[in-house]
Design a protein around this motif. Structure first.
Motif, mmCIF file in Angstrom:
data_model
loop_
_atom_site.group_PDB
_atom_site.id
_atom_site.type_symbol
_atom_site.label_atom_id
_atom_site.label_comp_id
_atom_site.label_asym_id
_atom_site.label_seq_id
_atom_site.Cartn_x
_atom_site.Cartn_y
_atom_site.Cartn_z
ATOM 1 N N LEU A 90 1.794 -1.831 2.489
ATOM 2 C CA LEU A 90 0.262 -1.932 3.705
ATOM 3 C C LEU A 90 0.113 -0.223 3.291
ATOM 4 O O LEU A 90 -0.127 0.501 2.592
ATOM 5 C CB LEU A 90 0.711 -1.407 4.898
ATOM 6 N N TYR A 115 -11.707 -10.091 9.708
ATOM 7 C CA TYR A 115 -10.342 -9.484 9.484
ATOM 8 C C TYR A 115 -9.409 -9.252 9.986
ATOM 9 O O TYR A 115 -8.684 -8.365 10.779
ATOM 10 C CB TYR A 115 -10.302 -9.093 7.895
ATOM 11 N N ASP A 116 -10.577 -8.623 11.115
ATOM 12 C CA ASP A 116 -9.993 -7.859 11.952
ATOM 13 C C ASP A 116 -10.368 -7.565 13.449
ATOM 14 O O ASP A 116 -10.399 -7.673 14.502
ATOM 15 C CB ASP A 116 -10.649 -5.877 12.293
ATOM 16 N N ARG A 121 -5.942 -11.464 12.346
ATOM 17 C CA ARG A 121 -5.721 -9.975 11.871
ATOM 18 C C ARG A 121 -5.220 -9.780 10.287
ATOM 19 O O ARG A 121 -4.120 -10.341 10.558
ATOM 20 C CB ARG A 121 -5.454 -9.193 12.706
ATOM 21 N N ASP A 122 -6.028 -9.104 9.617
ATOM 22 C CA ASP A 122 -5.720 -8.423 8.452
ATOM 23 C C ASP A 122 -4.614 -7.102 8.345
ATOM 24 O O ASP A 122 -5.864 -6.289 8.085
ATOM 25 C CB ASP A 122 -6.260 -9.156 7.346
ATOM 26 N N PRO A 123 -3.504 -7.264 8.483
ATOM 27 C CA PRO A 123 -2.638 -5.585 8.181
ATOM 28 C C PRO A 123 -3.529 -4.639 7.155
ATOM 29 O O PRO A 123 -3.390 -3.412 7.365
ATOM 30 C CB PRO A 123 -1.188 -5.884 8.397
ATOM 31 N N TYR A 124 -3.836 -6.030 5.701
ATOM 32 C CA TYR A 124 -3.887 -4.651 4.424
ATOM 33 C C TYR A 124 -5.274 -4.091 5.255
ATOM 34 O O TYR A 124 -5.557 -3.122 5.217
ATOM 35 C CB TYR A 124 -3.879 -5.593 3.946
ATOM 36 N N THR A 126 -7.033 -3.867 7.792
ATOM 37 C CA THR A 126 -7.230 -3.342 9.050
ATOM 38 C C THR A 126 -6.561 -2.005 8.886
ATOM 39 O O THR A 126 -7.139 -1.020 9.711
ATOM 40 C CB THR A 126 -5.664 -3.543 10.592
ATOM 41 N N ALA A 127 -5.872 -0.927 8.203
ATOM 42 C CA ALA A 127 -5.257 -0.319 8.125
ATOM 43 C C ALA A 127 -5.896 0.669 7.702
ATOM 44 O O ALA A 127 -6.304 1.593 7.265
ATOM 45 C CB ALA A 127 -3.748 -0.739 6.764
ATOM 46 N N ASN A 130 -9.210 1.404 9.617
ATOM 47 C CA ASN A 130 -8.180 2.413 10.961
ATOM 48 C C ASN A 130 -8.855 3.799 9.706
ATOM 49 O O ASN A 130 -9.322 4.367 10.738
ATOM 50 C CB ASN A 130 -7.102 2.644 11.403
#
Ligand code: SF4
Ligand code: SF4
Length: 356
Positions: A90, A115-116, A121-124, A126-127, A130
């Motif tokens: 990540l 993506y969000d 929700r794509d964690p990559y 979203t990270a 943010n």
């Protein structure tokens, strides 16, 4: 009430250098004859005059990223099974996009819905999102190829931005629009500028006054859908296209990707890379069948997605922000504005014909 500060033009580079210790800073800078978004390096300078040829989308969606690394091991009991160890990677670390244009910042919200959003929700993504702060520069002139005003934006639109910069003589009024923006402006580099807010507002009004009065491309998703079966129209539209894909790679709102595994013996990594829907291989299936076999099919999909399918899924928001990069960088000067205008005319003519 938004905080306003003044940033002298000569203080930008030292400030970004200072921020580089805490952020990966992306800024528009020259690369040969072209302006592109690149990692900030004082030696390259910053170009605040021209719209960059590349958008800032790599801050949220890198051209190539490792999603995870893996290692496979054959188990002894039972011997036909394989155990897999996964190590997700990540993204960490803060990113500052400095000098995005209003169309670039707006484009990021187009990604957010995909993506969000509520459905996935794509964690990559979203990270990265943010951890990203977007500093946008209001445009004091539109290029000939710009048309943000025809697709719901404007040269002073602050959608998706954490800070909006308005150019004034010898510097910029920086207005914080989010908490991230407030944090950023909390630096001794800036001078207090609440008294300059009105001047900045007046400057933005002047920028808006320069926008030509022209027709909008909003609310036309039905028009394009009605042309879906008219392959003759799309064939004519796509005639000059070389299927090179420059338009998709340079588009701030194109978000298609491909996934591949790179294996080395019993270990490897899964990689995500940008993909290009104008390529003949994009929809080529393993069986050999290709649902979009011609340029006409692919052009219909590209334009249809931006002006019809995406708006139908996302509250009528177009998936084109009118940056014009696909026009100015296309080797055959394909102009998406003309294609969309022709589609409107064609659909209107077909409707009138049906009523005769
Ligand atoms: S950049 Fe131009 S030639 Fe290349 S795929 Fe896009 S429209 Fe076709
Ligand atoms: S389709 Fe063209 S004008 Fe629209 S956002 Fe993409 S590159 Fe910009």
């Amino acid at each position: 009430m938004t905080t306003a500060r003044f940033l002298k033009a000569r203080d930008i580079a030292p400030w970004l250098e200072e921020l580089s210790t805490a952020y990966t800073v992306l800024a528009p800078a020259r690369h040969g004859d072209t302006v592109v978004f690149r990692d900030f390096n004082p030696a390259n300078g910053i170009d605040m005059e021209h719209l960059s040829a590349t958008p800032a989308k790599k801050a949220l969606l890198p051209p190539c990223e490792t999603l995870f690394e893996y290692k496979t091991t054959k188990t002894e009991e039972p011997p036909y099974k394989t155990a897999i160890e996964l190590h997700p990677t990540l993204p960490e670390g803060k990113v500052l996009v400095f000098g995005a244009r209003p169309c670039d910042a707006r484009a990021m919200q187009i990604f957010d819905r995909v993506y969000d959003g509520n459905q996935a929700r794509d964690p990559y993504y979203t990270a990265r999102r943010n951890n990203a702060t977007i500093v946008t520069l209001a445009c004091d002139h539109q290029e000939e190829t710009c048309f943000c005003d025809r697709v719901g934006g404007s040269p002073v639109d602050a959608t998706g931005s954490d800070v909006l910069l308005t150019p004034l003589k010898a510097g910029y009024v920086a207005e914080a629009l989010t908490d991230k923006g407030e944090t950023l402006l909390n630096s001794t580099t800036f001078m207090k500028a609440d008294g300059l807010k009105q001047e900045a507002l007046n400057a933005r009004h002047k920028m808006l006054e320069q926008v030509p009065d022209r027709s909008s491309f909003l609310d036309m998703e039905r028009n394009l859908l009605s042309l879906f079966s008219d392959l003759g129209f799309w064939d004519k539209t796509a005639q000059a296209c070389l299927s090179c894909g420059a338009c998709t790679y340079l588009c701030p709102t194109c978000y298609c990707f491909n996934i591949t595994d790179e294996s080395h013996g019993d270990s490897g990594k899964r990689i995500r890379t940008w993909d290009n829907c104008m390529s003949s291989q994009f929809t080529l299936e393993g069986s050999g069948h290709n649902p979009r076999p011609t340029k006409a099919h692919r052009m219909r999909n590209r334009i249809g997605h931006k002006f019809s399918y995406y708006p139908q899924l996302h509250d009528k928001t177009l998936a084109c922000v009118g940056c014009g990069r696909c026009i100015s960088n296309c080797p055959v000067s394909f102009d998406i504005r003309n294609a969309v205008a022709c589609a409107i005319q064609q659909a209107d003519a077909a409707r009138e014909h049906a009523h005769d």
